[in-house]
Design an enzyme around this catalytic site. Structure first.
Site, short mmCIF file in Angstrom:
data_model
loop_
_atom_site.label_atom_id
_atom_site.label_comp_id
_atom_site.label_asym_id
_atom_site.label_seq_id
_atom_site.Cartn_x
_atom_site.Cartn_y
_atom_site.Cartn_z
N ASP A 207 0.81 -1.21 0.00
CA ASP A 207 0.00 0.00 0.00
C ASP A 207 0.85 1.27 0.00
O ASP A 207 0.76 2.11 0.88
CB ASP A 207 -0.94 -0.01 1.21
N GLU A 451 3.91 -7.94 7.01
CA GLU A 451 2.62 -8.58 6.71
C GLU A 451 2.71 -9.62 5.60
O GLU A 451 1.92 -9.59 4.64
CB GLU A 451 1.57 -7.51 6.38
N TYR A 504 -5.73 -3.22 12.98
CA TYR A 504 -6.51 -2.01 12.68
C TYR A 504 -7.95 -2.20 13.11
O TYR A 504 -8.88 -2.17 12.31
CB TYR A 504 -6.41 -1.67 11.19
N GLU A 540 1.92 -1.52 14.15
CA GLU A 540 1.08 -0.59 13.37
C GLU A 540 -0.29 -0.51 14.02
O GLU A 540 -0.83 -1.52 14.48
CB GLU A 540 0.91 -1.04 11.91
#
Length: 652
Positions: A207, A451, A504, A540
């Site tokens: 991303d 990831e 997240y 994160e």
């Protein structure tokens, strides 16, 4: 006489890194000027052309490297360092995939072309992704990987006769495959009613925008023909005695003498040594401490190395100075220790990203970022998701900002990207990365990936092999990778030293429901620690926020929502940091560019600063938190006080 740990280190130290870092072949010392070395930066405007031919190979078919680029067609002015994507007004160039060509003609100092006792080396700091280099039409180097430097000795080419200029040509291809780092795929779209003939796109599973070009400094530097090729330093402590173990590699002669001096910040010699390896002892040593962990953080000594050699043309000398920070790193089941003291990572994730320049290195931007980090009270960051410029790590050494140094292993999500071909390349990347960054005291841990699909069957062998290789190369630092896989399915987690988890909650699922964050986050931590009994970092967390969007009650994309989400995370982190959580790194330091998609509004907006480095509300929240954390820890208090006195920038 050496006693206790010092005596053991004198014996075991050379063995540890002799079996590890010595496996690395060839040095990659940062080019520094000295009495024996010069450097000439080639930054500025280069001639540039993208190869828009259907097969992207016209440049090779017509051999553009054999003559000045302007003779084979029109060129553009392209600044170096920068990405080529955002400099112009051509939308096709912004999204271009394939070969681009750079060229620069330079004039060399006369002594460089006439002194046969001098080496002339061309160094490219970063060329994304695959690069081929010619000098005066002669092939001199190729390199795969867009974030690490490579070099070519061009002495014979520039010292072969009368020469007033030198033409450097660099062809760069940004195409990614399943076996590159990062990986990608080329997708050909063949529906004739929808796409023109030969239409293709580059698909990526990470991303951030795949910026390309010459992202860092291109330079020439010189050394004598017998020269200091590499220096490796590891450090330890025996009570108040600093131990600096060094190993030096010399090329060009087997008959030489090496003299080593260690100087403190005042220029006073505190230790001396001779020979290619040795142990320097520094009484009452000043340690390298992280920012806000000591009233005098980031203390750096200077290791001065002098080489003297006898050659066929007479005596030759070479000089190199390496900054050295004396510090130790260790881990327990619940702590990350620097110099024997518990360290808590309170920091950020970053990107090398900015308007217009893309990933191009820029000193004003870098200094601004470090001023913001210190304003925040941040003491650490991760080089997400690739190795950053060497100058970044130099400032980290200088300011005491701790680094988790990450390889470009992002987007490893297919079985094909876990193949032996991919693994071999990943092993080579880690060798290059450790060769470059091994001597930075700020670097305290290697991160191998971000990831990855570590639940896939090949992932276990892949990461077991990769982690073992990295530890063999550098036994002095812990190793990790950053996961988003569940604790029960992750096949690579058993091999890491520190568990780093991205999550997240209330963003990519349970949208808008911040009330579930604390339960889900606490469960995440408890499950991971119960399974592995290792220290953990929340590597994160965050939420996209459009600066200036306000909603109360908080709604997604508003500044209030980002701030509220962070507060929910912090409530749990404040509990778990008393147990086994050793750090928190916000995603992200600043907004950054991504590929276009319905989920991205001109890039990723999870920054606590805008892309132009202006603060959102969350920046002030995080600043208050980080300075509070610094004040809470006993050995931080004098450091915090010293930063606040007479300096409004650091007022709490």
């Amino acid at each position: 006489m050496l006693r206790g740990p010092a005596g053991a280190w004198a014996v075991l130290g050379p063995l540890l890194w002799g079996c590890g870092l010595a496996l690395l072949q060839g040095g990659m010392l940062y080019p520094r000027e000295s009495r024996s070395r010069e450097r000439k930066e080639l930054n500025g405007l280069w001639s540039f052309r993208a190869d828009f031919s259907d097969n992207r190979r016209q440049g090779f078919e017509q051999q553009w490297y054999r003559a000045p680029l302007r003779e084979s067609g029109p060129t553009l002015d392209m600044p170096v360092p920068s990405s080529f994507n955002d400099v112009g007004q051509d939308g096709q160039l912004r999204s271009f995939v394939g070969w681009v060509w750079y060229e620069r003609e330079i004039t060399l100092p006369q002594r460089w072309t006439e002194d046969l006792g001098m080496r002339v080396v061309l160094r490219i700091g970063s060329a994304h992704y695959y690069a081929i280099v010619w000098v005066n039409g002669v092939h001199v180097a190729e390199h795969e990987g867009g974030h690490l430097p490579f070099e070519a000795d061009i002495s014979k080419l520039v010292q072969s006769g009368p020469l007033s200029s030198c033409r450097i040509t660099i062809a760069i291809n940004n195409t990614l495959s399943p076996h590159t780092l990062p990986p990608g795929t080329i997708l050909y779209k063949t529906a004739p009613s929808m796409y023109p003939k030969g239409y293709f796109v580059q698909n990526i599973k990470f991303d951030f925008f795949n910026y390309a070009g010459l992202h860092r400094t291109v330079l020439l530097y010189t050394t004598p023909t017998t020269y200091i090729d590499d220096i490796t330093v590891t450090t330890d402590m025996d009570q108040d005695i600093g131990l600096v173990n060094y190993q030096i590699v010399v090329q060009g002669s087997d008959h030489f003498q090496l003299d080593v001096r260690l100087l403190d910040e005042e220029g006073k010699v505190v230790a001396k040594g001779t020979g290619a390896q040795g142990l320097l002892q520094v009484p009452s040593a000043h340690l390298w401490w992280p920012y806000l962990m000591h009233e005098h953080p980031a203390y750096l000594y200077s290791l001065e190395v002098k080489l003297t050699a006898q050659t066929a043309v007479g005596p030759v000398s070479d000089f190199y100075t390496l900054p050295v920070g004396i510090r130790t790193v260790a881990i327990t089941e619940r702590q990350f220790l620097i110099n024997g003291k518990p360290f808590y990572f309170q920091g950020v994730n970053k990107h090398e990203d900015a308007d217009i320049r893309g990933k191009g290195f820029d000193w004003p931007l870098l200094v601004k970022d470090f001023n913001l980090l210190r304003w925040l009270g941040a003491n650490a960051f991760r080089t997400s998701h690739y190795p950053y410029a060497e100058e970044v790590l130099q400032l980290c050494d200088r300011y005491g900002i701790v680094v988790i140094d990450e390889s470009p292993g992002v987007g490893i999500v297919s079985v094909e990207s876990f193949s032996n071909v991919s693994l071999q390349h990943h092993l080579e990347v880690m060798e290059e990365m450790i060769r470059r960054d091994k001597n930075h005291p700020a670097v305290v841990m290697w991160s191998l990936a971000n990831e990855p699909a570590s639940f896939l069957k090949p992932a276990g062998y892949y990461f077991k092999t990769l982690i073992a290789h990295t530890k063999a190369l550098d036994p002095s630092r812990p190793v990790t990778f950053v996961t988003s896989t569940s604790y029960e399915a992750d096949l690579g987690a058993p091999y890491v030293d520190v568990i780093c988890v991205n999550s997240y909650y209330s963003w990519y699922h349970d949208y808008g429901h911040m009330e579930v964050i604390q339960l889900q986050l606490a469960t995440q931590f408890e499950n991971w620690h119960k399974a592995y009994q290792k220290p953990m970092i929340q590597s994160e967390y965050g939420a996209d926020t459009i600066a200036g969007f306000h909603e109360d009650p908080p709604l997604m994309f508003s500044e209030e929502y980002q701030k509220g989400l962070l507060e929910q995370y912090h409530a749990v982190l404040d509990q778990k940091r008393k147990e086994y959580v050793v750090g928190e790194l916000i995603w992200n330091f600043a907004d950054f560019m991504t590929n276009q998609s319905p989920l991205r509004m001109i890039g990723n907006r999870k920054g606590i600063f805008t892309r132009q480095r202006q603060p959102k509300s969350a920046a002030f929240l995080l600043r208050e938190r980080y300075w509070k954390l610094a004040n809470e820890t006993r050995y931080h208090r004098s450091a915090v006080k010293s930063q606040c006195v007479g300096n409004s920038l650091f007022t709490v």
